[in-house]
Design a protein around this motif. Structure first.
Motif, short mmCIF file in Angstrom:
data_model
loop_
_atom_site.label_atom_id
_atom_site.label_comp_id
_atom_site.label_asym_id
_atom_site.label_seq_id
_atom_site.Cartn_x
_atom_site.Cartn_y
_atom_site.Cartn_z
N GLY A 134 5.72 4.79 -0.27
CA GLY A 134 4.62 4.52 0.65
C GLY A 134 4.83 3.26 1.45
N MET A 135 5.39 2.24 0.80
CA MET A 135 5.69 0.99 1.51
C MET A 135 6.71 1.22 2.62
N PHE A 136 7.78 1.99 2.30
CA PHE A 136 8.78 2.26 3.33
C PHE A 136 8.20 3.12 4.44
N GLY A 137 7.27 4.01 4.10
CA GLY A 137 6.58 4.76 5.14
C GLY A 137 5.83 3.84 6.09
N ALA A 138 5.15 2.84 5.51
CA ALA A 138 4.42 1.87 6.34
C ALA A 138 5.37 1.03 7.17
N PHE A 173 -3.71 12.23 5.84
CA PHE A 173 -3.92 13.43 5.04
C PHE A 173 -3.09 13.23 3.77
N THR A 174 -3.62 12.45 2.86
CA THR A 174 -2.81 12.04 1.72
C THR A 174 -3.58 12.16 0.41
N HIS A 175 -2.82 12.15 -0.67
CA HIS A 175 -3.40 12.21 -2.00
C HIS A 175 -2.43 11.57 -2.98
N MET A 176 -2.86 11.39 -4.20
CA MET A 176 -2.06 10.77 -5.26
C MET A 176 -1.71 9.32 -4.90
N VAL A 177 -0.41 8.96 -4.84
CA VAL A 177 -0.02 7.55 -4.72
C VAL A 177 0.80 7.24 -3.46
N MET A 178 1.81 8.04 -3.18
CA MET A 178 2.77 7.68 -2.13
C MET A 178 2.10 7.54 -0.76
N GLY A 179 1.46 8.61 -0.29
CA GLY A 179 0.79 8.54 1.00
C GLY A 179 -0.33 7.52 1.05
N PRO A 180 -1.21 7.50 0.03
CA PRO A 180 -2.27 6.49 0.03
C PRO A 180 -1.77 5.05 0.04
N THR A 181 -0.60 4.78 -0.57
CA THR A 181 -0.05 3.43 -0.52
C THR A 181 0.26 3.01 0.90
N CYS A 182 0.84 3.92 1.67
CA CYS A 182 1.14 3.64 3.08
C CYS A 182 -0.12 3.26 3.83
N GLY A 183 -1.17 4.06 3.68
CA GLY A 183 -2.42 3.78 4.38
C GLY A 183 -3.08 2.50 3.90
N MET A 184 -3.00 2.23 2.60
CA MET A 184 -3.59 1.00 2.07
C MET A 184 -2.93 -0.22 2.68
N LEU A 185 -1.61 -0.20 2.77
CA LEU A 185 -0.90 -1.34 3.33
C LEU A 185 -1.29 -1.56 4.78
N LEU A 186 -1.33 -0.49 5.56
CA LEU A 186 -1.73 -0.62 6.97
C LEU A 186 -3.19 -1.06 7.07
N GLY A 187 -4.05 -0.54 6.18
CA GLY A 187 -5.44 -0.96 6.18
C GLY A 187 -5.61 -2.41 5.80
N ASP A 188 -4.88 -2.87 4.80
CA ASP A 188 -4.93 -4.28 4.42
C ASP A 188 -4.54 -5.19 5.58
N LEU A 189 -3.67 -4.69 6.45
CA LEU A 189 -3.20 -5.48 7.59
C LEU A 189 -4.05 -5.27 8.83
N GLY A 190 -5.19 -4.61 8.67
CA GLY A 190 -6.16 -4.56 9.75
C GLY A 190 -6.38 -3.24 10.42
N ALA A 191 -5.52 -2.25 10.16
CA ALA A 191 -5.69 -0.95 10.81
C ALA A 191 -6.97 -0.27 10.32
N GLU A 192 -7.57 0.54 11.17
CA GLU A 192 -8.67 1.41 10.77
C GLU A 192 -8.04 2.68 10.20
N VAL A 193 -8.20 2.89 8.91
CA VAL A 193 -7.57 4.02 8.24
C VAL A 193 -8.65 5.03 7.87
N ILE A 194 -8.49 6.25 8.37
CA ILE A 194 -9.44 7.33 8.12
C ILE A 194 -8.79 8.32 7.16
#
Length: 399
Positions: free
Chosen positions: A171-175, A18-39
């Motif tokens: 976002g990176m530290f969140g990931a 449940f994210t918007h702008m940059v911080m939260g989406p960065t966390c999800g992008m990193l996890l998604g790049d590493l193979g997670a299914e990100v919704i």
């Protein structure tokens, strides 16, 4: 699409964000790049970053690759119910809304962990819990109050860094916290809440300047007026007004530099024998070096520095990087779909796994592109989905 790395380390992990702008989406992008299914759970009219202009125009395609999109109205109880069904299938929930927002929706960690004790909940905020946690924070706010703007600008002229450093690194530290929590879950069987914050991230970035004061008793000067740690470490204006960064950061490099540019007298000068000597002599030494190099072109200087393995850098604008030969030769850029449907290139994560860069498996999603499929997975019939859309509880393209 980039060639996938198999197996990706977080394949099989489901993230509901449940994210918007940059911080939260960065966390999800990193996890998604590493193979997670990100919704990505978006409001009915979509993440606002889909419509930003100016410096925000590239936010959505930059930080939302390798994600699916479902559009739900969380102000309606049936929208929350659909979100809860998705969360029941998730390993990680990630959010970056104002404090209290998720609790009002019944989607806070204390509520969700009762439903799923194994859930890892990542909360991205302006501040970690404490006296400031009620404040509204932005990257620029914490740069100003956290010393970074002071260090970046000239004395008396604080200046934010030229990119969203705290949002991205927060976002990176969140990931990283999510990864640690997943590992801990392997041991304990239980999830936990991870908190990442802009202010604390900024303090981590300026820690070296804090510790300089602790070590020396002298306050760090802003970067434009600092006492450099190295004798030659600066931007030079050369032929035709071009600029180039040149450095010689050791006594060996100083000797190579002087020999390469016919500066035998300076090499022999006892006042310039060591790096620390040269630091103390910068006031008179640098004008001599600038004058000596001013008639040469940036290309000529680059060639000499590269041939002698000395540090140098052209002064490059961000848009020039699309054509950078190194990035293009090493797979550092990949095709990405922009908000208007056109294709551009976007930088991938700055590391390799087994010699490969984690790539783009899913383009940044259209709004609600996966609504039907995801609702179907959690038990909604085609008729149910049609009804939710008709009532504006959900939105998206038909599958």
């Amino acid at each position: 699409m980039s060639e996938p790395i198999t197996p990706l380390p977080y394949a099989g992990i489901r993230v509901v964000e449940f994210t918007h702008m940059v911080m939260g989406p960065t966390c999800g992008m990193l996890l998604g790049d590493l193979g997670a299914e990100v919704i990505k759970v978006e409001p009915i009219d979509g993440d606002n970053t889909r419509r930003l202009l100016g410096s925000g125009a590239g936010f959505f395609p930059t930080f939302n690759r390798n994600k699916k999109s479902i559009a739900l109205d969380l102000k309606q109880s049936e929208g929350v119910e659909a979100a809860l069904r998705l969360i029941a299938t998730a390993d990680i929930v990630s959010e970056n809304f104002k404090p209290g927002t998720m609790k009002k929706l019944g989607l806070d960690y204390d509520t969700l962990r009762k439903l799923n004790p194994r859930l890892v909940y990542v909360s991205h905020k302006g501040f970690l819990p404490g006296p400031y946690d009620h404040r509204t924070a932005l990257d620029e706010v914490v740069q100003m109050m956290g010393g970074l703007a002071y260090m970046t600008g000239r004395a008396g002229d604080p200046l934010r860094a030229g990119t969203s450093v705290n949002d991205i690194m927060g976002g990176m530290f969140g990931a990283i916290g999510a990864m640690a929590a997943l590992r801990q879950r392997d041991v304990t069987g239980e999830g936990c809440e991870v908190q990442s914050a802009l202010f604390e991230n900024n303090i981590f970035l300026v820690a070296q300047h804090m510790m300089q004061f602790a070590a020396t008793g002298r306050a760090a000067d802003p970067m434009p007026s600092r006492i450099s740690a190295w004798g030659v470490y600066d931007v030079f204006t050369v032929k035709d007004g071009e600029q180039i960064f040149l450095a010689a950061v050791s006594d060996k490099q100083w000797a190579i530099f002087c020999k390469a540019f016919g500066l035998a007298e300076m090499l022999a000068d006892p006042r310039l024998k060591t790096n620390n000597d040269r630091v103390m002599a910068r006031e008179w030494m640098m004008p001599v070096l600038r004058s000596h190099l001013a008639s040469r072109s940036a290309a000529e200087l680059s060639a000499v520095f590269e041939a002698n393995e000395l540090p140098f850098a052209p002064i490059t604008r961000p848009q020039d990087l699309f054509d950078d030969p190194h990035l293009n030769a090493t797979g550092g850029l990949a095709p990405v779909r922009m908000n208007d449907g056109s294709l551009s290139k976007v930088p991938l994560m700055p590391f390799t796994l087994g010699g490969e860069r984690p790539g783009i498996r899913l383009q940044p999603p259209e709004l609600g592109e996966h609504t039907d499929a995801l609702l179907g997975e959690v038990g909604y019939s085609a008729a149910d989905i049609a009804r939710l859309k008709a009532q504006h509880v959900a939105a998206g393209t038909s599958e």
